[in-house]
Design an enzyme around this catalytic site. Structure first.
Site, short mmCIF file in Angstrom:
data_model
loop_
_atom_site.label_atom_id
_atom_site.label_comp_id
_atom_site.label_asym_id
_atom_site.label_seq_id
_atom_site.Cartn_x
_atom_site.Cartn_y
_atom_site.Cartn_z
N GLY A 105 -60.82 -52.40 -77.91
CA GLY A 105 -60.60 -53.76 -78.14
C GLY A 105 -59.97 -54.28 -77.06
O GLY A 105 -60.13 -53.94 -75.40
N VAL B 83 -56.28 -54.09 -75.79
CA VAL B 83 -55.94 -53.23 -74.50
C VAL B 83 -56.61 -52.05 -73.52
O VAL B 83 -56.89 -52.09 -72.79
CB VAL B 83 -54.70 -53.18 -75.46
CG1 VAL B 83 -53.38 -51.59 -74.23
CG2 VAL B 83 -54.20 -54.14 -75.59
N ALA B 84 -57.26 -51.51 -74.82
CA ALA B 84 -58.35 -50.43 -74.43
C ALA B 84 -58.97 -50.61 -73.18
O ALA B 84 -59.51 -50.58 -72.15
CB ALA B 84 -59.01 -49.85 -75.58
N LYS C 169 -37.95 -60.30 -85.68
CA LYS C 169 -39.22 -60.73 -86.29
C LYS C 169 -39.39 -61.46 -87.65
O LYS C 169 -38.43 -61.72 -88.22
CB LYS C 169 -39.64 -58.64 -86.73
CG LYS C 169 -41.50 -58.57 -86.37
CD LYS C 169 -42.05 -58.75 -85.66
CE LYS C 169 -43.28 -58.62 -85.35
NZ LYS C 169 -43.77 -58.14 -84.42
N GLY D 1 -60.50 -46.45 -79.56
CA GLY D 1 -60.04 -47.97 -79.68
C GLY D 1 -61.36 -48.74 -78.47
O GLY D 1 -61.13 -48.35 -77.63
P1 NAD Z 1 -57.82 -55.41 -80.93
O1 NAD Z 1 -58.12 -56.21 -82.31
O2 NAD Z 1 -58.55 -56.34 -79.36
O3 NAD Z 1 -58.38 -53.48 -80.44
C1 NAD Z 1 -58.17 -52.82 -81.22
C2 NAD Z 1 -59.19 -52.56 -81.66
O4 NAD Z 1 -59.72 -50.72 -82.76
C3 NAD Z 1 -60.46 -52.85 -82.49
O5 NAD Z 1 -62.11 -53.24 -81.31
C4 NAD Z 1 -60.64 -52.06 -83.69
O6 NAD Z 1 -61.97 -52.06 -84.57
C5 NAD Z 1 -60.43 -50.93 -82.79
N1 NAD Z 1 -59.88 -49.81 -84.47
C6 NAD Z 1 -59.63 -50.01 -85.04
N2 NAD Z 1 -59.29 -49.03 -85.94
C7 NAD Z 1 -59.71 -48.07 -85.37
C8 NAD Z 1 -59.46 -46.95 -86.05
N3 NAD Z 1 -59.80 -46.07 -87.11
N4 NAD Z 1 -60.63 -45.91 -84.91
C9 NAD Z 1 -61.17 -46.39 -83.74
N5 NAD Z 1 -60.65 -48.04 -83.73
C10 NAD Z 1 -60.44 -48.79 -84.62
O7 NAD Z 1 -55.98 -54.37 -80.44
P2 NAD Z 1 -55.37 -54.84 -79.28
O8 NAD Z 1 -54.63 -55.91 -78.67
O9 NAD Z 1 -56.32 -54.31 -78.18
O10 NAD Z 1 -54.62 -54.04 -79.17
C11 NAD Z 1 -54.65 -52.77 -80.05
C12 NAD Z 1 -52.89 -51.71 -79.77
O11 NAD Z 1 -52.00 -52.13 -79.07
C13 NAD Z 1 -52.27 -51.78 -80.97
O12 NAD Z 1 -52.07 -51.34 -81.90
C14 NAD Z 1 -51.67 -53.54 -80.93
O13 NAD Z 1 -50.15 -53.60 -81.52
C15 NAD Z 1 -50.92 -52.83 -79.85
N6 NAD Z 1 -50.33 -53.56 -78.41
C16 NAD Z 1 -50.86 -54.79 -78.20
C17 NAD Z 1 -50.33 -55.13 -76.68
C18 NAD Z 1 -51.03 -56.68 -76.80
O14 NAD Z 1 -50.92 -57.32 -75.64
N7 NAD Z 1 -52.68 -57.09 -76.84
C19 NAD Z 1 -49.15 -55.21 -76.49
C20 NAD Z 1 -48.42 -54.13 -77.36
C21 NAD Z 1 -49.00 -53.36 -78.23
#
Ligand code: NAD
Length: 349
Positions: free
Chosen positions: A184, A186-187, A81, A182
């Site tokens: 975003g 992944v959600a 990293k 969430g």
């Molecule tokens: P993203 O930025 O698209 O979505 C994250 C969402 O969480 C945003 O809409 C944000 O407003 C919301 N959020 C922040 N704080 C919050 C809270 N207190 N309550 C509710 N919602 C809240 O990010 P993502 O890519 O969907 O990633 C989400 C998680 O998954 C992160 O922890 C990331 O590290 C992990 N992750 C992502 C990937 C990937 O491929 N994108 C891979 C492995 C892990």
């Protein structure tokens, strides 16, 4: 002054590079935790740290996490990293990204860089002009690579199904209630896949409009960001922040399963025991959310087409099952079991 060897997060990291480029203002740390299984792979974070010691801690902790994650994903990659230290005077510039790329190139492939917080695909394209040790670049339609989000969602969806099968004895998500923290990338992917199977979705996001849009799309319900963690549901899927499973929040959980995509869901290792003590089945985060890294790695290694990537992601439920099996046999919580398995895979048992 404390040396890196005495840093609390130091875990026999193979090498830690401190990079300075006075001309561009680059200050970076590249930590390679293990190359036992292959080149140390993991993203680069651009972040304004209060103290440089915080940057070192982040690089050490995150690179070890990548060793575990890559090993448990069955990838021929080790863990690394990088962090770039930002401040008011040190803002991201093409010169700084080029200097960072040259530093990665000098490591000769022992570290492979990719996106992380504060680093965009466009930044990586700039980095790729000076080093080939980079992944997560834009790819042509149909080729392996690009946005890891949908692949992470797919793996999380399969992991949720595996947890449901194990804990509730059900083969389908039909009629089950999934609470998603969430809305975003992944959600959203998880919500769409689960809703297609007939699951009822509740979703919360600090960005209310985002939550409403997703809920409307999947016929779900928006709940407040406080309520989501105590909602009565079949599954809680944390897909936003880390450290959401604390002594306090675990005591208030109202679900038999916690399985979601967010990184570092347990605030402390003891919280793994707390979740277990409540009889809640937990899917270790870096195992269930490996779909994205599987896609990124397959792009870098050039060793799979899209069907091959999908087949690799479809191994996630089996890995979770072997963790849960070992957890049942040994009585150790699933997160601790996953860590021990990863340590065995990287030759550090
Ligand atoms: P993203 O930025 O698209 O979505 C994250 C969402 O969480 C945003 O809409 C944000 O407003 C919301 N959020 C922040 N704080 C919050 C809270 N207190 N309550 C509710 N919602 C809240 O990010 P993502 O890519 O969907 O990633 C989400 C998680 O998954 C992160 O922890 C990331 O590290 C992990 N992750 C992502 C990937 C990937 O491929 N994108 C891979 C492995 C892990």
């Amino acid at each position: 002054m404390q040396s890196p060897w005495e840093a609390p997060d130091f875990d026999d990291h193979e090498v830690v590079h401190f990079v300075t480029d006075a001309k561009s203002g680059l200050k970076a740390i590249i930590a390679v935790h293990s190359t036992h299984l292959g080149p140390g792979a993991g993203g680069v974070r651009f972040w304004h740290y209060q103290q440089s010691g915080d940057a070192l801690a982040d690089a050490l902790r995150l690179s070890r996490g990548m060793s575990y994650k890559n090993a448990m994903a069955g990838l021929p990659l080790g863990g690394g990293k990088a962090v770039i230290l930002a401040d008011d005077a040190r803002t991201k510039s093409p010169e700084m990204l080029a200097a960072y790329g040259r530093a990665v190139e000098r490591l000769g492939g022992s570290y492979v860089t990719a996106e992380d917080v504060g680093v965009s695909v466009a930044d990586l394209v700039a980095v790729s002009k000076v080093t080939k040790y980079v992944s997560g670049l834009p790819v042509a339609e149909g080729a392996v690579g690009g946005d890891p989000g949908p692949h992470t969602s797919y793996g999380v969806y399969l992991g949720v199904k595996a947890a449901v099968k194990r804990k509730l004895g059900r083969d389908s998500l039909d009629g089950l209630h999934i609470a998603i923290q969430g809305a975003g990338s992944v959600a959203g992917g998880l919500a769409r896949l689960a809703a297609k199977d007939g699951a009822r979705i509740s979703v919360a996001d600090i960005d209310q409009a985002r939550a409403e849009k997703l809920a409307a799309e999947v016929g779900g319900t928006v709940v407040s960001t406080d309520a989501i963690l105590t909602l009565e549901a079949d599954v809680l899927a944390p897909c936003a922040l880390g450290a959401i499973l604390t002594e306090q929040s675990i005591a208030a959980l109202n679900v038999p399963i916690v399985a979601g995509g967010a990184n570092n869901q347990l605030a402390t290792p003891e919280d793994g025991d707390r979740v277990q003590a409540r009889g809640i089945l937990y899917a270790p985060d870096y195992v269930i959310n490996a779909g994205g890294i599987i896609n990124v790695a397959s792009e870098y290694l050039g060793d799979a087409d899209q069907a091959g990537v999908q087949a690799r992601i479809e191994k996630i439920p089996g890995r979770l099952d072997s963790i849960w099996d070992e957890s049942e046999t040994t009585g150790r919580n699933p997160a601790a079991v996953a860590d021990a398995m990863a340590q065995r895979l990287i030759g550090r048992a």
